[in-house]
Design an enzyme around this catalytic site. Structure first.
Site, short mmCIF file in Angstrom:
data_model
loop_
_atom_site.label_atom_id
_atom_site.label_comp_id
_atom_site.label_asym_id
_atom_site.label_seq_id
_atom_site.Cartn_x
_atom_site.Cartn_y
_atom_site.Cartn_z
N ALA A 19 -54.69 2.80 -0.62
CA ALA A 19 -53.62 2.21 -1.43
C ALA A 19 -52.90 3.31 -2.21
CB ALA A 19 -54.20 1.19 -2.39
N TYR A 72 -52.71 6.41 -1.36
CA TYR A 72 -51.97 7.19 -0.37
C TYR A 72 -50.66 6.48 -0.02
CZ TYR A 72 -50.83 9.53 4.01
OH TYR A 72 -50.19 10.21 5.01
N ASP A 73 -50.78 5.18 0.25
CA ASP A 73 -49.59 4.39 0.59
C ASP A 73 -48.54 4.48 -0.51
OD1 ASP A 73 -50.44 3.55 3.03
OD2 ASP A 73 -51.30 1.67 2.31
N SER A 133 -46.28 4.50 14.99
CA SER A 133 -46.96 3.92 13.83
C SER A 133 -46.26 2.61 13.49
CB SER A 133 -46.95 4.90 12.68
OG SER A 133 -45.63 5.31 12.44
N GLU A 183 -52.27 -10.00 15.44
CA GLU A 183 -53.56 -9.37 15.74
C GLU A 183 -54.12 -8.82 14.45
OE1 GLU A 183 -52.46 -6.30 18.48
OE2 GLU A 183 -51.96 -7.70 20.06
N LYS A 243 -55.43 -6.13 12.10
CA LYS A 243 -55.24 -4.68 12.12
C LYS A 243 -56.60 -4.05 11.85
CE LYS A 243 -52.23 -1.08 10.30
NZ LYS A 243 -53.23 -0.13 9.85
N ASP A 294 -59.49 -1.60 11.14
CA ASP A 294 -59.54 -0.40 10.33
C ASP A 294 -60.51 0.58 10.96
OD1 ASP A 294 -58.90 1.27 8.35
OD2 ASP A 294 -59.91 0.18 6.75
N ARG A 298 -55.26 9.77 18.39
CA ARG A 298 -53.83 9.65 18.30
C ARG A 298 -53.20 10.96 17.82
NH1 ARG A 298 -51.48 6.39 13.50
NH2 ARG A 298 -49.25 6.58 13.88
N TYR A 302 -55.25 -2.90 22.03
CA TYR A 302 -54.12 -3.68 21.52
C TYR A 302 -52.77 -3.29 22.11
CZ TYR A 302 -53.88 0.39 18.43
OH TYR A 302 -53.82 1.66 17.94
N LYS A 331 -46.38 -8.76 16.15
CA LYS A 331 -45.58 -8.13 17.20
C LYS A 331 -44.68 -9.18 17.86
CE LYS A 331 -49.36 -4.97 18.17
NZ LYS A 331 -50.46 -4.56 19.06
N LYS A 367 -50.18 -5.78 5.28
CA LYS A 367 -51.41 -5.18 4.75
C LYS A 367 -52.12 -6.10 3.77
CE LYS A 367 -52.13 -0.95 4.62
NZ LYS A 367 -53.18 -0.12 5.23
N CYS A 379 -87.10 0.62 -23.52
CA CYS A 379 -86.06 -0.42 -23.53
C CYS A 379 -85.01 -0.06 -24.57
CB CYS A 379 -86.69 -1.78 -23.85
SG CYS A 379 -85.45 -3.06 -24.09
N CYS A 408 -85.35 -3.04 -27.51
CA CYS A 408 -86.51 -3.22 -28.39
C CYS A 408 -87.42 -2.00 -28.43
CB CYS A 408 -87.31 -4.46 -27.97
SG CYS A 408 -88.20 -4.22 -26.42
N CYS A 447 -88.56 -4.34 -18.92
CA CYS A 447 -89.05 -4.32 -20.29
C CYS A 447 -90.13 -5.40 -20.36
CB CYS A 447 -87.91 -4.64 -21.25
SG CYS A 447 -88.49 -5.03 -22.90
N CYS A 493 -88.36 -9.41 -26.53
CA CYS A 493 -87.27 -8.44 -26.64
C CYS A 493 -85.96 -9.19 -26.89
CB CYS A 493 -87.18 -7.62 -25.36
SG CYS A 493 -85.66 -6.64 -25.23
S1 IVH Z 1 -50.06 -1.57 17.32
C1 IVH Z 1 -46.28 0.10 17.75
N1 IVH Z 1 -52.08 -3.17 16.93
O1 IVH Z 1 -52.75 0.66 13.01
C2 IVH Z 1 -47.61 -0.34 17.71
N2 IVH Z 1 -52.07 -1.06 15.83
O2 IVH Z 1 -49.91 2.39 12.28
C3 IVH Z 1 -48.55 0.62 17.12
N3 IVH Z 1 -54.04 -0.65 14.48
O3 IVH Z 1 -53.41 3.71 13.65
C4 IVH Z 1 -49.87 0.13 16.95
N4 IVH Z 1 -55.07 -2.54 14.90
O4 IVH Z 1 -54.51 2.28 15.47
C5 IVH Z 1 -51.52 -1.99 16.64
N5 IVH Z 1 -53.82 -4.67 16.67
C6 IVH Z 1 -53.26 -3.49 16.40
C7 IVH Z 1 -53.88 -2.55 15.56
C8 IVH Z 1 -53.24 -1.35 15.29
C9 IVH Z 1 -55.12 -1.38 14.26
C10 IVH Z 1 -53.81 0.69 13.91
C11 IVH Z 1 -53.39 1.70 14.92
C12 IVH Z 1 -52.60 2.69 14.15
C13 IVH Z 1 -52.10 1.90 12.99
C14 IVH Z 1 -50.62 1.65 13.17
#
Ligand code: IVH
Length: 668
Positions: free
Chosen positions: A36, A38-39, A84, A115, A117, A119, A138, A226, A291, A315, A409, A412, A427, A432
């Site tokens: 978070a 980082y984002d 990405s 789908e 995501k 981690d 990647r 995926y 997607k 997210k 403790c 006490c 204790c 106490c």
């Molecule tokens: S699609 C254009 N589907 O999320 C599509 N990515 O920034 C690119 N990730 O590191 C990825 N689950 O490895 C897609 N069901 C999923 C995913 C997924 C995890 C990760 C992916 C990448 C990051 C995308």
């Protein structure tokens, strides 16, 4: 606002920071800030660059994702780059995305695939003539590391495809470790005195990027595919959904929770459902990837920078953050357990500010090598209490202090004892003050005597004022004593006195539970109430008598005899009796109770009460409570978002009750 040079300075600073964290995360597998955080850095940079496109440079971290592959593995060029994803942190951002792409497609109808995501770690797998020839990370999207040998150890990755597979094929997926596998690895690392992984993703990344594939092979890595990079020699389907079905038919593992929807509200509902239920997944997911289903529409929508316009990552709120461990405090529990807790620099995690968190026990602190002054990773997941996961060892300055458990403790001053085989120091002094106060809070609480209006605050005030020295004293309070306390008006006071009076006739099982006997929870209390029926019989019960009760084990039995052997406890019982507290089961509690002979299972989230409360209610009315639906189950009570229990009940033809129907049943 900003002068140009201030702005340039900030942009420069952000880029340096982001590059530094990229290196730590992607190359060294040892992040020092949470995702978070980082984002947030990346977003700030994106915003500034968005407002001042003239300041964008080709080497800005916004222009590429990831970091250089390490040279130790060979380098693999990705013929089709791994893209990405743009991120949405709020439902509104997803709506805005939908509006944007709808406009580009001039209002054409669209289908969406949702789908989870995963981690983990993104990988690309290349097959030639049906054989897995290359497995790669990647990397920066264009060039990754060759980790073929390691990926071949992942059992869910096919090494050979069926004969009718495309002559050349590249698929993408996420390699991950399940939560139980992660826990097991960390346990082994702790035992071997190795630093712990902060989360399953780091553990998976660390495993995949091992120079020695034999180590990877010992880690139970898994994969969900995926995406399709390219395929030659076979026509491919026209939609993403069908592509996934096709890849499944070739032997690839596709997440069975993927779903196809025809409109955005359904997509939003899917996302919201998983925000709430992600904890139930056996692996970590950090969001939902949405997607556009049609590949033709995907092509027409195209790509902006590195992100395809046809997909977005919704997210989940972050569940981990880093902060400083300012100190370690000690709390004494109602049974004398000595509980260390973390005093943290306040930090926002999963939508709440965390200032304190449990540290379990001394052993756990040392096992994780958590030191006072450390920067630590804090986790807050769902309903679970916040927890310190691990220290960020790279941030140590040398000033950190190793925690030492006090020998006495803190309340006490009694010498602490630690029984063989137990992790908690205790204790031993039942008098106490800290223990007595905790016990009082327990006694008045909802699951116990349920004295409305007397919460932890009032219990503490009464105790501190010396008006209540043990739980029985509660029944000797009067208007005058209560009015003497701060902020106690007549109205509140008479309400409290009223509640105290009402609590005198609570069911026997509640009293047993309220006494706070070690190892006696609400369920065991129930067994004791049925078996002994009144306090005299219970107090006189021998170890053998107690052990004869089904469900009562040796620890509980011994704890009960110890409790009643103590003079202080006997005096408390006498005082309760004199005050008119009912210390016996009513005939109806034992025999003809309204729910006798009926077994209930509760699933999903109830509105009016917690699941525990609902179950307590059922037991009070003579019913049984089960944890899973079987042929013996009479009723399944269904709250919001029920899980698989509902399907099971339907399959078995079990009676299903809505919360409303259940409330009606228990109020008769
Ligand atoms: S699609 C254009 N589907 O999320 C599509 N990515 O920034 C690119 N990730 O590191 C990825 N689950 O490895 C897609 N069901 C999923 C995913 C997924 C995890 C990760 C992916 C990448 C990051 C995308």
């Amino acid at each position: 606002m900003h002068t140009t040079s201030q702005l340039q300075q900030r942009i420069h600073q952000l880029r340096e920071q982001i590059n530094h964290h990229n290196q730590l995360y992607y190359v060294l597998d040892s992040p020092q800030i949470s995702d978070a955080e980082y984002d947030q850095l990346l977003r700030e940079l994106e915003t500034l660059e968005g407002e001042h496109p003239e300041l964008v440079t080709p080497d800005s971290p916004t222009q590429r994702v990831g970091a250089e592959p390490v040279a130790a593995f060979g380098v693999v060029e990705h013929p089709v780059p791994l893209l990405s994803l743009a991120k949405a942190f709020e439902a509104d951002e997803m709506k805005a995305w939908h509006t944007r792409i709808s406009r580009l497609l001039e209002g054409e109808p669209m289908d969406f695939v949702c789908e989870l995501k995963m981690d983990g770690l993104a990988v690309s797998l290349t097959y030639i003539d049906g054989l897995l020839v290359t497995g790669a990370t990647r990397g920066d999207g264009y060039r990754g590391e060759n980790i073929t040998q390691n990926l071949k150890t992942v059992r869910s990755i096919p090494i050979r495809l069926p004969a009718d597979a495309p002559r050349q094929l590249e698929v993408r997926g996420e390699v991950f470790l399940s939560k139980p596998a992660f826990a097991k690895i960390n346990k082994e690392r702790a035992e071997a005195d190795q630093p712990l992984f902060a989360n399953p993703r780091n553990a998976a990344a660390g495993s995949v990027r091992q120079l020695d594939p034999r180590i990877t092979a010992r880690r139970p890595l898994d994969i969900f595919i995926y995406g399709l990079g390219y395929a030659e020699g076979q026509p491919i389907p026209k939609t993403h959904w069908e592509t996934m079905q096709y890849l499944k038919s070739l032997g690839f593992k596709i997440n069975p929770l993927n779903a196809l929807f025809h409109d955005i509200p359904s997509v939003e509902a899917f996302c919201q459902r998983w925000v709430e239920k992600r904890e139930k997944l056996p692996y970590d997911a950090d969001g939902v990837v949405v997607k556009v289903n049609s590949l033709d529409q995907q092509n027409r929508l195209g790509i902006v920078g590195r992100d395809p316009r046809w997909a977005i990552a919704f997210k989940f709120p972050a569940t981990q953050a880093t902060t400083r461990l300012l100190d370690i405090g000690i709390n004494v529990g109602r049974t004398g357990s000595i509980n260390p807790y973390a005093i943290l620099e306040p930090v926002s995690v999963g939508g709440a500010v965390v200032r304190r968190s449990t540290l379990h026990n001394e052993e756990d602190i040392h096992r994780k090598d958590i030191r006072i002054g450390d920067t630590v990773i804090v986790q807050r997941a769902g309903e679970v209490v916040p927890e310190v996961v691990a220290p960020v060892v790279g941030k140590r300055t040398g000033e950190e202090k190793v925690f030492e458990m006090p020998s006495h403790c803190p309340t006490c001053g009694s010498g602490l004892v630690k029984t063989e085989g137990e992790v908690m120091a205790r204790c031993p002094n039942a008098a106490c003050p800290a223990q007595v106060l905790e016990l009082l809070k327990h006694f008045v609480s909802r699951g116990a005597m349920d004295i409305d209006g007397m919460g932890e605050k009032l219990a503490t005030a009464l105790f501190n004022a010396g008006l209540v020295k043990d739980m029985a004293d509660i029944y000797y309070l009067d208007m005058e004593k209560l009015l003497g306390l701060d902020r106690m008006g007549e109205k509140v006071t008479s309400h409290v006195l009223d509640s105290i009076e009402k609590s005198k006739s609570r069911p026997f099982t509640r009293i047993i539970f309220a006494l706070g006997i070690r190892y006696i929870g609400s369920e065991t209390a129930d067994l004791l109430a049925r078996a002994f029926q009144n306090i005299e019989k219970l107090a006189e019960a021998s170890l053998d008598d107690l052990l004869a009760v089904p469900g009562i084990g040796p620890k509980a039995a011994e704890s009960v005899t110890t409790f009643f052997a103590q003079e202080t406890n006997r005096r408390i019982i006498e005082k309760l009796q004199t005050a008119g507290v009912k210390l016996e089961a009513e005939a109806k509690e034992i025999r003809e109770m309204p729910l006798s002979g009926q077994e209930f299972v509760v699933t999903g989230k109830l509105e009016a009460m917690s699941r525990t409360e609902a179950e307590a209610k059922v037991r009070e009315m003579g019913g049984g409570v089960g944890s899973s639906v079987t042929k013996k189950t009479t009723y399944l009570v269904v709250g919001a978002d029920p899980g698989s229990k509902l399907d099971k009940a339907k399959a078995l033809g079990t009676n299903i009750l809505s919360e409303e129907e259940f409330l009606r049943l228990i109020s008769t």
